[in-house]
Design an enzyme around this catalytic site. Sequence first.
Site, PDB file in Angstrom:
ATOM      1  N   TYR A  99      66.825  62.257  87.495  1.00  7.43           N
ATOM      2  CA  TYR A  99      65.947  63.423  87.370  1.00  7.43           C
ATOM      3  C   TYR A  99      64.576  63.031  86.823  1.00  7.43           C
ATOM      4  CZ  TYR A  99      68.172  63.347  82.688  1.00  7.43           C
ATOM      5  OH  TYR A  99      68.679  62.976  81.465  1.00  7.43           O
TER       6      TYR A  99
ATOM      7  N   HIS B  34      72.458  72.409  79.331  1.00  6.58           N
ATOM      8  CA  HIS B  34      71.296  72.200  78.493  1.00  6.58           C
ATOM      9  C   HIS B  34      70.055  72.779  79.185  1.00  6.58           C
ATOM     10  CE1 HIS B  34      73.496  68.291  77.047  1.00  6.58           C
ATOM     11  NE2 HIS B  34      74.104  69.394  76.646  1.00  6.58           N
TER      12      HIS B  34
END
Length: 472
Positions: free
Chosen positions: A139, A76
């Site tokens: 993240y 992605h």
Amino acid sequence: MTPVSIEFGKSLAARETSIPGLIVLDLPVHGDARGWFKENWQREKMAAAGIDLPDFGPVQNNISFNDAVGTTRGIHAEPWDKYVSVATGRIFGAWVDLRKGDTFGAVFTAELDPSTAIFVPRGVGNSYQTLEPDTAYTYLVNDHWSPEATYTFLNLADETAAIQWPIPLDDVEISAKDKSHPRLADVVPMPPKKVLITGANGQLGRALRAEFGDHPWIEYAAREDLDLTSPGLDAARRWRDYGTIINAAAYTKVDLAETPEGRRDAWSANVTAVAALARVATSNGITLVHVSSDYVFDGSKEGPYTSDDVLSPLGVYGQTKAAGDAIVSVVPRHYIVRTSWVVGDGRNFVRTMASLAERGISPKVVDDQTGRLTLASDVAARIEELLRTGAPFGVHHVTSGGTPGTWFDVAREVFRLTGHDPDRVTGVSTDEYFAAATEPVADRPRNSVLEDPRPGAPWQQRLADYLTSSGH
């Protein structure tokens, strides 16, 4: 017991990869019988270590927990930057450049454990496969998820990328959605962040159109397209999609600015609007390019003005431009492009002189204001260069080169270059020129010479080029 996959004792360091902007970081991890500790993101220490990592302004922290070995996610590419690390466990990560450009399709792979992190720039496809059970993948991102954002995907099994997954894809857990993503040949590259150019119908705005061209990610806005003083400016665009704003909009009626109505208009366009753009740029990590003027100085200095000289404007117009400079100077990512005596596509002094010459009119022109003529196209080209090369943020003077002249010298040169007698031009002082004025007149700086460390061609040559391109 501390997992054996963690490497202790590393020094904080960064490694570039084959994908531009994709940076691997070694993180110091300290452990003992109780467990371990690390500073996952420490901007001050990274900067001190010379790690060239952008201070990307994360706004969200996400964690993906994976029970089983072989859990596979990706590929992605999102329209924001990510700082990826592993809290527990270990992964095999694969990153593919899906941005428009020469490195489209480039692949980088690496294993990450808690002692390693990676900065993933916008548009680079991110994916991973877990190599240990109970792996927590974390993240930071510098934008909030939005259904309106542009995403780009690539199939995990793409033959061109040819990622060598440690565990065959047929033997691992993959979502149906990830299995259906397109092959590289069918991927639409992620375009660059948008560039917004305001004041697009002015002389500099038209030069910027010619310089930057027509692309889906370049947006031109005139006053009627975007009201910079509107209270709703913050919500007028999805600003996180923009990387640069070039503000070529300004109030430039120097004498009219000395009237009550003109003063309000000048402050509105040159200060209120600039403050609004500065707020938007600061909040969204946008680079703001602000075009300034020699009128921020009073003209009393002997010699050229440098980018470090103290501002000391004379009239209202100069005061508003100086105020705009001060506002923009606190935007983290900014260029203040200060120029002088700009001529471009539209009504200006040079075209007026050429018209007078052709009509047989012999003008009186002031001969006690000194500066250098600058073409709008040269200012636009320098702005493009500053952005393309990532020049240091701050103030940049942009002018033509050559020995400075007066408006009288410019007028004579226009007459000469268009085949007319330059002696038809008569020099007068500024005070003489405006002696009979019935409307307010702004004070002009007598010295408008700006020091440009990289000056363009002599102004006389650029004037000749301008007149030729204008059909004179």
